[in-house]
Structures are given as structure tokens and as C-alpha cells.
Design an enzyme around this catalytic site. Structure first.
Site, mmCIF file in Angstrom:
data_model
loop_
_atom_site.group_PDB
_atom_site.id
_atom_site.type_symbol
_atom_site.label_atom_id
_atom_site.label_comp_id
_atom_site.label_asym_id
_atom_site.label_seq_id
_atom_site.Cartn_x
_atom_site.Cartn_y
_atom_site.Cartn_z
ATOM 1 N N GLU A 37 0.823 -1.220 0.000
ATOM 2 C CA GLU A 37 0.000 0.000 0.000
ATOM 3 C C GLU A 37 0.852 1.262 0.000
ATOM 4 O O GLU A 37 0.458 2.284 -0.562
ATOM 5 C CB GLU A 37 -0.950 0.004 1.204
ATOM 6 C CG GLU A 37 -2.051 -1.049 1.135
ATOM 7 C CD GLU A 37 -1.643 -2.390 1.726
ATOM 8 O OE1 GLU A 37 -2.512 -3.278 1.825
ATOM 9 O OE2 GLU A 37 -0.448 -2.554 2.102
ATOM 10 N N PHE A 97 -12.058 -7.662 13.368
ATOM 11 C CA PHE A 97 -10.909 -8.053 12.554
ATOM 12 C C PHE A 97 -10.579 -6.966 11.539
ATOM 13 O O PHE A 97 -11.443 -6.509 10.793
ATOM 14 C CB PHE A 97 -11.197 -9.371 11.832
ATOM 15 C CG PHE A 97 -10.096 -9.815 10.915
ATOM 16 C CD1 PHE A 97 -8.865 -10.210 11.419
ATOM 17 C CD2 PHE A 97 -10.270 -9.820 9.539
ATOM 18 C CE1 PHE A 97 -7.836 -10.613 10.579
ATOM 19 C CE2 PHE A 97 -9.253 -10.217 8.694
ATOM 20 C CZ PHE A 97 -8.022 -10.615 9.216
ATOM 21 N N GLN A 98 -9.350 -6.534 11.522
ATOM 22 C CA GLN A 98 -8.824 -5.486 10.644
ATOM 23 C C GLN A 98 -9.586 -4.163 10.779
ATOM 24 O O GLN A 98 -9.709 -3.399 9.822
ATOM 25 C CB GLN A 98 -8.799 -5.949 9.181
ATOM 26 C CG GLN A 98 -7.752 -7.043 8.932
ATOM 27 C CD GLN A 98 -7.460 -7.288 7.475
ATOM 28 O OE1 GLN A 98 -8.298 -7.058 6.614
ATOM 29 N NE2 GLN A 98 -6.261 -7.784 7.176
ATOM 30 N N LYS A 111 -18.177 -1.186 5.070
ATOM 31 C CA LYS A 111 -18.543 -2.213 4.106
ATOM 32 C C LYS A 111 -20.046 -2.196 3.818
ATOM 33 O O LYS A 111 -20.464 -2.404 2.667
ATOM 34 C CB LYS A 111 -18.121 -3.589 4.628
ATOM 35 C CG LYS A 111 -17.995 -4.638 3.530
ATOM 36 C CD LYS A 111 -17.246 -5.867 4.022
ATOM 37 C CE LYS A 111 -17.021 -6.861 2.894
ATOM 38 N NZ LYS A 111 -16.278 -8.054 3.340
ATOM 39 N N MET A 122 23.860 9.486 4.004
ATOM 40 C CA MET A 122 23.701 10.766 4.677
ATOM 41 C C MET A 122 23.904 10.629 6.181
ATOM 42 O O MET A 122 24.537 11.482 6.823
ATOM 43 C CB MET A 122 22.328 11.367 4.381
ATOM 44 C CG MET A 122 22.161 12.790 4.907
ATOM 45 S SD MET A 122 23.317 13.962 4.164
ATOM 46 C CE MET A 122 22.492 14.312 2.612
#
Length: 577
Positions: A67, A129-130, A179, A492
Site C-alpha cells: 500500500e 478483525f482489521q 462495508k 547521509m
């Protein structure tokens, strides 16, 4: 790379159609002329993906491998196209994996609409869940966010999201959709948003302030301009060029402002900032008028605020009132879209030249060239430098490529040495400094500008942060050119350890894999350069390729980037070694 044919069929606000919320989301995107999005599917966003499958001819979805890759690709697309980038992900970890890119887009003013799925509304707050409260998480790093729990909200919220993301000072917007809202039905009509109550994206111009600024500029003896990305975001490159040529004022760019003015313009005196050029940094504290155009006085530009341009009158051209007086006090603030304010002030500006003042910039550049640049591009040692690699790339592309750089030493070298002939040619992570940005951002940039050469300049550390996006190149066949400048260090950080931590290289040396074999495993032509004699020919071969190409250049392990302003020091204290 697949070519998408945009459907001309739209649902207008004159006739409603009963559809699901998921289909409404797709239709909203089409109404906003979106034809390309980046994302990764999952359970909570699956209804939308089912509709995307049905609309695959009108709306291309690019499956990234993470993602974070999706949102950085959307950023790259937005930066080269002047369009809103779109990223989509599922709930929970899918949503949280977007957060780094959202924060990056917020601080760099990149217009994005991010769509995340969410658990059903009856499960909100239950630790399902999630389930993650992405609204609370993303609030500090978005321009606006909203959670949709009813299908009927979708058209209005999406219209508002695109308007907010693109208007005024651009930024990222996040829409979280439960959803059940995706499965629910609504009578779909779409009306683009043109106004939001209490949201004033462009402050009105004040003619008195424009006249006051013009008077100060016309009376200046040593005026100096620092411009930023606001020029590009405001599509004001042409107006700015007219302004500086009439006023005759030496002008320098911030990191994100690069490419808004051609590199070889006679009034372009370099880049300001921690690793910018010697002359514009030093002379910031010697000008009598400092004109800031579309920039926010970032700490990497100003160094110590206690000593920054205290001798100068400051004029600040800015669209966002929150940036005025935030870091540097302005004597005159010229608010508004910089395209409009520069147009308004131009007739009031006297045509002038400042030859003696320009010579001061040239004299300091000559010092920098002798002390720093010459040794970087005309190398007597065996090792290849980052700068000579960029010079070879300039020669091969003639300054016409889009350069997408990651974060680190190579970012500063690519910014200092790249030649830019065209606008929207420099893409990098500025404010947040996100390693892993360049590879996916270059994919998005190439899809946004398919007719332009797009070259990603990456360090060996940053490359491995999103190396999986080589899989996105494999699947899309996007002909991105990738250059890894491999010094086998987190360069760096190592430089700072050398200079400020007595050379204690704590956790910065890298044991790297065989990058060429990895690239070849993704069916990308690859080559490794270890000798200077190979460099030019290898770069030319890469640029000549019609397909993606990976080039690893083994550069000096302990090369440092100078000039450098130590953290907290004055810009006058810039070091050449």
C-alpha cells in the site's frame, strides 16, 4: 504499458440511477475524470474492487505490491500531471500502510484522494478483525477526512474530497467507507463541488499590498528571490519567468521548486538549503530585499532563524495564510494564487539589471566550483562519484527527463547536478524525507507522463525499502529507468556520523544483495558499473532502452556532500568541506 481509453459516458445530476455504494464510488471517480488509480485489495474494500472489475476499460487499477507503493505512485502521478492522484486500500493494515505517504503528501502539498475500506458500521469500535480508526490516525496528516457509513453520502463526499484536495494549497484527503455503505443502495446523481462553506482556499488579493511590494522591490539595491514548489502548484512558471526577467533579480530554488525555471536561465543562481549552493545561501544574509515566492521557509532553507535575513525586508508571496509569519516575519505579505499575484505586480515593476550584485553570486559560485564541484565531476581517483554519474545522465537526456529521487546523499547530488529544461521534472520527498519514495513514485510519474523519460535516482538503502515494487513494473511493463548509486552505506547518516559523531558509523554500513540478479528476476534488464570507463556507455544504453532498465553504479563509499550548513547554524556558516 497499457493505454487506457477514457469513456465519455457520464452520469449527470439531471437523472438519478439506483446503484450500490461500491458502484457509486467508481462512478464518482469517472465523473472526476479519473482513469488511473493505485491500490491493493482486501476484505473491507472488496465490493469496490468487484465494481472496478466491471469498469476495467474505463478505469485502470494498478496493483502495487504494498500500500505504501500505491500511495507513493499516486504522488508521482499527481506531481507530473497536475491532477489528483488516487490510492485505494482495505481497512486495518491496508489503511495504516498508506499513512506515511499521506503525511508525505500533506507536507509537500500533493493532491491525493485516498479511499479506504472499513468494517461494517455496526462493528465500529468493537476491535473487529482489521478494524483501525483510520480517521483519528490520519486527521493530523490530511487536509480533510471523512468516514462514510451510508451509501447515500457517497456522491457528495467524493465531490467535496476532490475539490478540497485540488483547490488552494493542495493536499491529501482520505475517505473511509464502511462495508455496509459499499453494499447499500442509493439513487445516484453527481454534482461536482465548487464551494464548501467556511473553506476559503484562495485568499483575496489586496491591491495595496501588491503596490507596497512593488515599491520595495523597485527601490532595492540587492534584491534576491527564493522560489518554491508553489510556482509549480500554481502553474505560474511563465508568470515567474516574466517577473524575474523584468525585475532582473537573481533567483534561487528550494528543493521542491527545482525545474520551475530552466537550470540554465541567466538569473537562476542555484539552490538554497542545507546542501544547496554556496552563493545563494551566503548572500541570503547580504541582500536588502528577500522575496519569497510560493515557499514556506522550511528549517532546511533557513538554518538558524535567529540570524536568517535579519538585514532584509521580506516580501512573501503565498496562498496559505498559515505560512505567513510562521517562521520568518514578512514585512509585506502578498496573499493569493501566485499566478494571479505575479500577473498583478508585473506592470508595477521597473525593468532593471543588477550586474554588480549578479557578479557577487558568480564570484561565490567560482569559489564553490574550485573547492567542491570540480573535484566531484573531474575526478582523479579510481572511484566513481555520484556527481559524475548525474553529469553522464544529463548528457544522455539533455535535461529533458523527469528525475525522481529518493532521500539521502544521492537526493542532494541529483538535485544539485541535474539539468532541467521543463517544468514538473523534479519529483522527490521534501518535507517528510521518506526513504523508499522514489521507486513507486517513478512508476506513477511514468504513467502520468508516458511520453517523457523518467529516471529514478535511488540509494542502496532506500531502494530496499520498497524494492518489491519491481513487481509492479513487471506487471505493468512501465518503462521506468532505475539508477541505484550504491555506496554500501546509509550515506547521509554516515556523513553526519563522520562529521559530528567522531566517525562512529553506528548501524549505517550495508551488506547488500545482488541487485542485478534481483532486477533480472523481475524481467528487468540490468547492469552493474564498477569502472569509470563503463559509465557513459552504460547510461546511454539505459536511456536508449524502450523498456524498463536497472543500472547499479558502485560509487565512492565515503564520499560526502558539500556544501553543507550544519544543523542549527546560520546560512552564512555554510561549509565547503
Amino acid at each position: 504499458m497499457e493505454t487506457i481509453t477514457k469513456s465519455t459516458q457520464k452520469v449527470t445530476d439531471k437523472k438519478s440511477v439506483k446503484i450500490t455504494g461500491a458502484e457509486a464510488i467508481v462512478k464518482c471517480l469517472l465523473e472526476e475524470n479519473v482513469d488511473l488509480i493505485y491500490g491493493y485489495p482486501g476484505g473491507a474494500i472488496m465490493p469496490v474492487y468487484d465494481e472496478l472489475f466491471k469498469y476495467e476499460k474505463e478505469l485502470q487499477h494498478v496493483l502495487t505490491r504494498h500500500e505504501q507503493g500505491a500511495i507513493h505512485a499516486a504522488q508521482g502521478f499527481a506531481r507530473v500531471t497536475d491532477k489528483v492522484g488516487v490510492a485505494i486500500a482495505t481497512s486495518g493494515p491496508g489503511a495504516t500502510n498508506l499513512v506515511t505517504g499521506i503525511a508525505d503528501a500533506q507536507i509537500d502539498s500533493t493532491p491525493l484522494v485516498c479511499i479506504t475500506g472499513q468494517v461494517g458500521s455496526h462493528l465500529l469500535g468493537s476491535d473487529a478483525f482489521q478494524e483501525t480508526d483510520i480517521i483519528s490516525i490520519s486527521t493530523p496528516v490530511t487536509k480533510w477526512n471523512y468516514q462514510i457509513t451510508k451509501a447515500s453520502e457517497i456522491p457528495e463526499v467524493f465531490a467535496k474530497a476532490f475539490y478540497i484536495a485540488k483547490s488552494g494549497r493542495p493536499g491529501p484527503v482520505l475517505i473511509d467507507v464502511t462495508k455496509d455503505a459499499q453494499f447499500g443502495e442509493l439513487d445516484f446523481t453527481y454534482k461536482p463541488c465548487r464551494h464548501v462553506r467556511s473553506y476559503n482556499p484562495v485568499p483575496p488579493m489586496e491591491p495595496a499590498k501588491i503596490a507596497e511590494a512593488a515599491e520595495i522591490i523597485n527601490n532595492a539595491k540587492k534584491p534576491f528571490i527564493v522560489w518554491g514548489q508553489g510556482l509549480t502548484l500554481g502553474n505560474a512558471e511563465a508568470e515567474f519567468k516574466d517577473f524575474i526577467e523584468k525585475a532582473g533579480i537573481p533567483s534561487a530554488s528550494t528543493l521542491l521548486g527545482l525545474s520551475a525555471l530552466p537550470s540554465d536561465h541567466e538569473l537562476h543562481v542555484g539552490m538554497v538549503g542545507m546542501h544547496g549552493n554556496y552563493a545563494p545561501n551566503k548572500l541570503t544574509n547580504e541582500c536588502d530585499v528577500l522575496i519569497a515566492v510560493g515557499m514556506r521557509f522550511d528549517d532546511r532553507v533557513t538554518g538558524s532563524l535567529a540570524t536568517y535575513a535579519k538585514q532584509a525586508k521580506v516580501i512573501h508571496f503565498e496562498i496559505d495564510p498559515a505560512e505567513v509569519d510562521k517562521n520568518v516575519k514578512a514585512d509585506v505579505a502578498v496573499l493569493g494564487n501566485v499566478k494571479d499575484t505575479l500577473t498583478a505586480i508585473l506592470p508595477l515593476i521597473d525593468k532593471k539589471e543588477y550586474k554588480d550584485w549578479e557578479q557577487e553570486f558568480q564570484d561565490l559560485y567560482d569559489i564553490e566550483y574550485k573547492e567542491v564541484i570540480d573535484g566531484q565531476i573531474n575526478v582523479s581517483t579510481d572511484g566513481i562519484t555520484m556527481a559524475e554519474t548525474m553529469m553522464a545522465l544529463n548528457k544522455a537526456t539533455d535535461g529533458d527527463a523527469v528525475i525522481v529521487s529518493d532521500v539521502g546523499q544521492h537526493q542532494m547530488i541529483a538535485s544539485r547536478f541535474s539539468k532541467f529544461n521543463k517544468g514538473r521534472s523534479k519529483v522527490t520527498s521534501g518535507g517528510l524525507g521518506t526513504m523508499g519514495f522514489a521507486l513507486p513514485a517513478a512508476i506513477g510519474a511514468k504513467m502520468g507522463a508516458p511520453d517523457r523519460e523518467v529516471v529514478a535516482i535511488i540509494g542502496d538503502g532506500g531502494f530496499q525499502m520498497n524494492i518489491q515494487e519491481l513487481g509492479t513494473i513487471l506487471q505493468t511493463k512501465a518503462p521506468v529507468k532505475i539508477v541505484v548509486l550504491n555506496n554500501q552505506f546509509l550515506g547521509m547518516v554516515r556523513q553526519w556520523q563522520e562529521l559530528f559523531f567522531d566517525g562512529r558509523y553506528a548501524s549505517t554500513e550495508m551488506t547488500n544483495p545482488n541487485f542485478v540478479k534481483i532486477a533480472e528476476g523481475y524481467s528487468i534488464k540490468a547492469r552493474k558499473v564498477t569502472e569509470r570507463a563503463e559509465l557513459s556507455e552504460a547510461v546511454n544504453e539505459m536511456i536508449a532502452s524502450k523498456e524498463s532498465y536497472f543500472l547499479e553504479v558502485m560509487v565512492e563509499m565515503e564520499e560526502n556532500v558539500f556544501p553543507m550548513i550544519p544543523t542549527g547554524s546560520s546560512v552564512s556558516d555554510i561549509r565547503l568541506k
